[in-house]
Design an enzyme around this catalytic site. Structure first.
Site, PDB file in Angstrom:
ATOM      1  N   LYS A 229       0.838  -1.199   0.000  1.00  0.00           N
ATOM      2  CA  LYS A 229       0.000   0.000   0.000  1.00  0.00           C
ATOM      3  C   LYS A 229       0.872   1.247   0.000  1.00  0.00           C
ATOM      4  O   LYS A 229       2.015   1.207   0.464  1.00  0.00           O
ATOM      5  CB  LYS A 229      -0.838   0.027   1.292  1.00  0.00           C
ATOM      6  CG  LYS A 229      -1.981  -0.970   1.345  1.00  0.00           C
ATOM      7  CD  LYS A 229      -2.733  -0.821   2.676  1.00  0.00           C
ATOM      8  CE  LYS A 229      -3.842  -1.858   2.812  1.00  0.00           C
ATOM      9  NZ  LYS A 229      -4.917  -1.729   1.838  1.00  0.00           N
TER      10      LYS A 229
ATOM     11  N   ARG B 147     -10.185 -11.731   2.105  1.00  0.00           N
ATOM     12  CA  ARG B 147     -10.955 -12.854   1.546  1.00  0.00           C
ATOM     13  C   ARG B 147     -10.160 -14.166   1.592  1.00  0.00           C
ATOM     14  O   ARG B 147     -10.743 -15.237   1.699  1.00  0.00           O
ATOM     15  CB  ARG B 147     -11.397 -12.513   0.108  1.00  0.00           C
ATOM     16  CG  ARG B 147     -10.274 -12.284  -0.848  1.00  0.00           C
ATOM     17  CD  ARG B 147     -10.697 -11.496  -2.073  1.00  0.00           C
ATOM     18  NE  ARG B 147     -10.817 -10.061  -1.806  1.00  0.00           N
ATOM     19  CZ  ARG B 147     -11.179  -9.156  -2.698  1.00  0.00           C
ATOM     20  NH1 ARG B 147     -11.506  -9.517  -3.924  1.00  0.00           N
ATOM     21  NH2 ARG B 147     -11.241  -7.869  -2.387  1.00  0.00           N
TER      22      ARG B 147
HETATM   23  N1  BES Z   1      -8.109  -3.838   4.636  1.00  0.00           N
HETATM   24  C1  BES Z   1      -8.256  -3.412   3.307  1.00  0.00           C
HETATM   25  C2  BES Z   1      -9.562  -2.656   3.059  1.00  0.00           C
HETATM   26  C3  BES Z   1      -9.703  -1.327   3.739  1.00  0.00           C
HETATM   27  C4  BES Z   1      -9.434  -0.161   3.042  1.00  0.00           C
HETATM   28  C5  BES Z   1     -10.182  -1.236   5.023  1.00  0.00           C
HETATM   29  C6  BES Z   1      -9.601   1.052   3.685  1.00  0.00           C
HETATM   30  C7  BES Z   1     -10.341  -0.017   5.662  1.00  0.00           C
HETATM   31  C8  BES Z   1     -10.057   1.125   4.970  1.00  0.00           C
HETATM   32  C9  BES Z   1      -8.251  -4.630   2.373  1.00  0.00           C
HETATM   33  O1  BES Z   1      -7.464  -5.689   2.772  1.00  0.00           O
HETATM   34  C10 BES Z   1      -7.717  -4.195   1.059  1.00  0.00           C
HETATM   35  O2  BES Z   1      -6.587  -3.807   1.008  1.00  0.00           O
HETATM   36  N2  BES Z   1      -8.528  -4.284   0.031  1.00  0.00           N
HETATM   37  C11 BES Z   1      -8.133  -3.931  -1.284  1.00  0.00           C
HETATM   38  C12 BES Z   1      -8.696  -4.937  -2.244  1.00  0.00           C
HETATM   39  C13 BES Z   1      -8.185  -4.794  -3.635  1.00  0.00           C
HETATM   40  C14 BES Z   1      -6.708  -5.134  -3.696  1.00  0.00           C
HETATM   41  C15 BES Z   1      -8.985  -5.698  -4.538  1.00  0.00           C
HETATM   42  C16 BES Z   1      -8.659  -2.536  -1.581  1.00  0.00           C
HETATM   43  O3  BES Z   1      -9.763  -2.203  -1.152  1.00  0.00           O
HETATM   44  O4  BES Z   1      -7.945  -1.773  -2.208  1.00  0.00           O
HETATM   45 MN    MN Z   2      -5.455  -5.466   2.112  1.00  0.00          MN
END
Ligand code: BES
Ligand code: MN
Ligand code: ZN
Length: 513
Positions: free
Chosen positions: A291, A365
């Site tokens: 990230k 997931r």
């Molecule tokens: N934990 C994150 C989602 C999240 C984002 C929670 C902001 C709280 C605030 C999750 O694991 C994630 O990173 N999801 C990705 C999925 C994508 C790679 C398909 C996302 O939302 O970018």
């Molecule tokens: Mn994530």
């Protein structure tokens, strides 16, 4: 380390003006033409100070606002806190919950030791009195909550405990109010517990310490038991999803199983066996699909769903709910490293289905699919999962409502009802076949990301592949896990979202609502 504020709650039959307290809290509607009779009596003893304040326009009774009037020798209270309730006809139980939270927060800010809550009196008998007591209990905990266990500088003398009394001049109402207050205190305390555990950072809470916390919670009740699978046991069981996500961290993953077996088996036999499944990523850096740095610290809150489940089971045990429960909490830390799982990897999951990893940041997931399949294996009738799953859900719904998906209309309706009752808001979203199609892989059964669009729905559609014939609902709480700033009724940080919603769902199930 500093302790969290200890809230002590009781209900008492006493007249407003006679109540000796640091803060007496009364409610005012924004559209009231004059003060109600109880407030008018109080105002008379205060020589019209409340009336003058309102007349000057300094306080209009709007929600999220309050004003202080100082007491005199004619009343027992040192201060009277007027709390806005908004328009009378629009008010709900959540108005009481939030107004109470607001009052509790203000009371902590002025370092009050005792608070007397009388704002529910503005509603007469409009709401079920036990529900009023419950909302007041939940609100008092919520609003007084602060997280400062690592602040070593002077807290300007923040008090360690707050004594909150629900005061009621009509003795005939006390019994029901007390009944509700007892329930609300259990739920409120469970939610504060969730907030503290969640607010703790990734160097303190990692899968092993989270598992220790779950064990500790189970020790508090003889009806609650906790089993934890470590890496070796998960390997033997084939929980490839949790193992893959946890492989990049020095802190090894865990699979936490809480089981609640109620004393009243006859009543429980009439109800479904419910599995609550919560995502507990103790820190989500994204892994190899890392990230951006900005706000990455917020990803310590990626364990919110799992902690909501632990806290709900704790509350269910304290409430002695007659329903059989599983709390399944897969926990891992998602970090990049030499042993991390990588894009392109194909993972054998617990269900037997294979998953092609296309993005290591879609890790929620990957751990949930093992836990869902585990719930199916335990023959649970109803499975509800709760997870900070997708940024896409936040884009869709903002920070006001959680996404609600599922495969069973009745269950969806029950959760919507629990949402109305608990004030933790949800909004229905789809997760059917069209979305599931996007999750098919060319070289494995599934892949872990879909197209650019509808990310919350495709994530849910992925999970749906693992629930078999069980009735299933999914709560995407990505936008709900925290308050980025303090609000009128909450401290900054973890919100504890889900504890009230899930507990209320279980209680409604028992009461057939
Ligand atoms: N934990 C994150 C989602 C999240 C984002 C929670 C902001 C709280 C605030 C999750 O694991 C994630 O990173 N999801 C990705 C999925 C994508 C790679 C398909 C996302 O939302 O970018
Ligand atoms: Mn994530
Ligand atoms: Zn995550």
């Amino acid at each position: 380390m500093k302790q969290i504020i200890d809230v002590k709650m009781t209900a008492r039959n006493v007249d407003f003006s006679e109540c000796k307290t640091d803060v007496l809290v009364v409610g005012i509607f924004s559209d009231a033409k004059k003060l109600d009779s109880l407030n008018a009596q109080l105002d008379k003893k205060l020589a019209g100070a409340i009336g003058r304040l309102i007349k000057l326009g300094d306080f209009k009774g709007a929600e999220k606002t309050s004003a202080i009037v100082y007491g005199n020798e004619k009343i027992g209270a040192r201060r009277v806190l007027l709390v806005g309730l908004g328009e009378k006809d629009k008010a709900t139980l959540d108005t009481i919950r939030k107004a109470t939270a607001h009052a509790a927060k203000k009371s902590v800010e002025i370092k009050a030791k005792t608070v007397a809550l009388a704002l529910h009196n503005a509603f007469g008998r409009r709401f079920d009195l036990s529900a009023v007591g419950r909302a007041s209990g939940e609100g008092a905990y919520f609003g007084s909550y602060q997280y400062d266990e690592y602040v070593t500088e002077s807290q300007n003398g923040r008090l360690d405990s707050l004594k909150v009394e629900l005061i009621e001049p009509d003795p005939g109402k006390l019994r029901e109010l007390k009944k509700g207050l007892a329930v609300g205190s259990i739920i409120g305390r469970a939610q504060s517990y969730a907030r503290t555990l969640t607010n703790r950072p990734g160097n303190v809470i990692y899968p092993a310490t989270l598992a220790a916390a779950a064990k500790e919670a189970a020790r508090g009740s003889k009806r609650l038991s906790c089993t934890v699978f470590d890496k070796k046991q998960m390997t033997a069981k084939g929980m490839g999803g949790v193992l893959a996500v946890g492989s990049g961290s020095q802190h090894e993953p865990r699979f936490i199983i809480l089981k609640y077996n109620p004393a009243n088996i006859r009543a429980a036999n009439k109800l479904p066996v419910v599995a609550l499944v919560g995502k507990a990523i103790t820190f989500d850096s994204g892994g190899i699909s890392i990230k951006p740095a900005a706000n990455m610290e917020e990803m310590k809150l990626d364990k919110t769903g799992g902690i909501a489940v632990i806290s709900t089971l704790k509350a269910a045990a304290e409430l002695e709910l007659p329903v059989r429960l599983y709390g399944l909490i897969p926990s891992a830390e998602n970090l990049p490293g030499g042993s991390s799982y990588r894009p392109g990897d194909i993972i054998n999951t617990f269900s037997g289905k294979t998953v092609e990893v296309q993005n290591t940041d879609a890790e929620g997931r990957m751990i949930l699919c093992d836990a869902l399949a585990y719930a199916v294996k335990q023959k649970c009738d109803v499975i509800i999962d709760i997870a900070t799953l997708t940024g896409a859900c936040m884009v869709a719904l903002g920070t006001y409502k959680a996404g609600l998906m599922g495969n069973d209309n009745e269950l969806i309706k029950q959760i919507q009802k629990a949402s109305e009752d608990s004030g933790e808001k949800v909004w229905p979203m789809p997760s059917d076949d069209e979305y599931a199609e996007e999750m098919r892989s060319k070289i494995a059964d599934l892949k872990n990301i879909g197209s650019k669009w509808g990310g919350a729905c495709t994530a849910a559609a992925f999970l749906r592949q693992f629930v078999g014939d069980a009735k299933w609902a999914h709560l995407d709480i990505a936008g709900m896990d925290m308050f980025q700033n303090p609000t009128e009724y909450s401290a900054v940080g973890s919100s504890g979202f889900g504890v009230r919603l899930l507990t209320t769902y279980l209680m409604n199930l028992i009461n057939n609502k």
